[in-house]
Design a protein around this motif. Structure first.
Motif, PDB file in Angstrom:
ATOM      1  N   ILE A   1       0.857  -1.192   0.000  1.00  0.00           N
ATOM      2  CA  ILE A   1       0.000   0.000   0.000  1.00  0.00           C
ATOM      3  C   ILE A   1       0.887   1.233   0.000  1.00  0.00           C
ATOM      4  N   SER A   2       0.603   2.152  -0.892  1.00  0.00           N
ATOM      5  CA  SER A   2       1.371   3.403  -0.969  1.00  0.00           C
ATOM      6  C   SER A   2       0.870   4.401   0.065  1.00  0.00           C
ATOM      7  N   LEU A   3       1.748   5.288   0.469  1.00  0.00           N
ATOM      8  CA  LEU A   3       1.408   6.355   1.414  1.00  0.00           C
ATOM      9  C   LEU A   3       0.335   7.248   0.816  1.00  0.00           C
ATOM     10  N   SER A   4      -0.751   7.452   1.555  1.00  0.00           N
ATOM     11  CA  SER A   4      -1.849   8.293   1.078  1.00  0.00           C
ATOM     12  C   SER A   4      -1.744   9.712   1.611  1.00  0.00           C
ATOM     13  N   GLN A   5      -1.374   9.816   2.892  1.00  0.00           N
ATOM     14  CA  GLN A   5      -1.322  11.138   3.516  1.00  0.00           C
ATOM     15  C   GLN A   5      -0.419  11.054   4.736  1.00  0.00           C
ATOM     16  N   GLU A   6       0.203  12.168   5.075  1.00  0.00           N
ATOM     17  CA  GLU A   6       0.962  12.245   6.319  1.00  0.00           C
ATOM     18  C   GLU A   6       0.680  13.566   7.000  1.00  0.00           C
ATOM     19  N   GLN A   7       0.697  13.529   8.319  1.00  0.00           N
ATOM     20  CA  GLN A   7       0.436  14.740   9.091  1.00  0.00           C
ATOM     21  C   GLN A   7       1.520  14.897  10.135  1.00  0.00           C
ATOM     22  N   ASP A   8       2.085  16.100  10.185  1.00  0.00           N
ATOM     23  CA  ASP A   8       3.137  16.396  11.140  1.00  0.00           C
ATOM     24  C   ASP A   8       2.511  16.772  12.474  1.00  0.00           C
ATOM     25  N   GLY A   9       2.880  16.060  13.503  1.00  0.00           N
ATOM     26  CA  GLY A   9       2.353  16.337  14.840  1.00  0.00           C
ATOM     27  C   GLY A   9       3.355  17.031  15.732  1.00  0.00           C
ATOM     28  N   GLY A  10       4.389  17.633  15.133  1.00  0.00           N
ATOM     29  CA  GLY A  10       5.391  18.351  15.919  1.00  0.00           C
ATOM     30  C   GLY A  10       6.175  17.403  16.813  1.00  0.00           C
ATOM     31  N   ASP A  11       6.203  17.709  18.115  1.00  0.00           N
ATOM     32  CA  ASP A  11       6.957  16.903  19.071  1.00  0.00           C
ATOM     33  C   ASP A  11       6.367  15.499  19.256  1.00  0.00           C
ATOM     34  N   ALA A  12       5.119  15.309  18.862  1.00  0.00           N
ATOM     35  CA  ALA A  12       4.472  14.000  19.006  1.00  0.00           C
ATOM     36  C   ALA A  12       4.859  13.044  17.881  1.00  0.00           C
ATOM     37  N   GLY A  13       5.463  13.555  16.835  1.00  0.00           N
ATOM     38  CA  GLY A  13       5.865  12.703  15.714  1.00  0.00           C
ATOM     39  C   GLY A  13       5.028  12.973  14.484  1.00  0.00           C
ATOM     40  N   ARG A  14       5.008  12.020  13.606  1.00  0.00           N
ATOM     41  CA  ARG A  14       4.312  12.163  12.331  1.00  0.00           C
ATOM     42  C   ARG A  14       3.377  10.982  12.151  1.00  0.00           C
ATOM     43  N   ALA A  15       2.146  11.261  11.699  1.00  0.00           N
ATOM     44  CA  ALA A  15       1.175  10.209  11.413  1.00  0.00           C
ATOM     45  C   ALA A  15       1.252   9.869   9.930  1.00  0.00           C
ATOM     46  N   CYS A  16       1.447   8.590   9.629  1.00  0.00           N
ATOM     47  CA  CYS A  16       1.503   8.110   8.250  1.00  0.00           C
ATOM     48  C   CYS A  16       0.207   7.343   7.990  1.00  0.00           C
ATOM     49  N   ILE A  17      -0.514   7.725   6.944  1.00  0.00           N
ATOM     50  CA  ILE A  17      -1.821   7.141   6.670  1.00  0.00           C
ATOM     51  C   ILE A  17      -1.777   6.449   5.312  1.00  0.00           C
ATOM     52  N   TYR A  18      -2.151   5.168   5.337  1.00  0.00           N
ATOM     53  CA  TYR A  18      -2.175   4.339   4.130  1.00  0.00           C
ATOM     54  C   TYR A  18      -3.608   3.821   3.978  1.00  0.00           C
ATOM     55  N   VAL A  19      -4.218   4.026   2.820  1.00  0.00           N
ATOM     56  CA  VAL A  19      -5.611   3.625   2.607  1.00  0.00           C
ATOM     57  C   VAL A  19      -5.656   2.491   1.602  1.00  0.00           C
ATOM     58  N   TYR A  20      -6.387   1.428   1.965  1.00  0.00           N
ATOM     59  CA  TYR A  20      -6.538   0.271   1.090  1.00  0.00           C
ATOM     60  C   TYR A  20      -7.970  -0.240   1.191  1.00  0.00           C
TER      61      TYR A  20
END
Length: 81
Positions: free
Chosen positions: A36-55
């Motif tokens: 599954i390819s990366l669909s979206q990512e969101q930067d959460g600053g000090d909390a890290g980054r959310a990587c979202i993959y949709v299938y």
């Protein structure tokens, strides 16, 4: 008639059922892998980054540490069917 002929027939029957069960189990329970390819990512600053993959309408999430990048692709197990 040999006293062991019934035992041999029972052994053959059990062996046949064991092979049948194994074939059914592997064909029903076997999984495939899907990339599954990366669909979206969101930067959460000090909390890290959310990587979202949709299938197929479902989202898979991965969280990475601050400063790290999301993987461009992930592999998941999918049920055959």
């Amino acid at each position: 008639m040999s006293p062991f002929s019934g035992a041999a027939q029972l052994k053959d029957t059990c062996s046949w059922f064991l092979r049948l069960g194994l074939c059914l189990f592997t064909s029903v329970c076997a999984a495939e892998t899907t990339a599954i390819s990366l669909s979206q990512e969101q930067d959460g600053g000090d909390a890290g980054r959310a990587c979202i993959y949709v299938y197929q309408g479902k989202a898979e999430y991965r969280i990475v540490k601050p400063g790290e990048l999301c993987a461009p692709q992930i592999t998941i197990d999918t049920q055959r069917g």
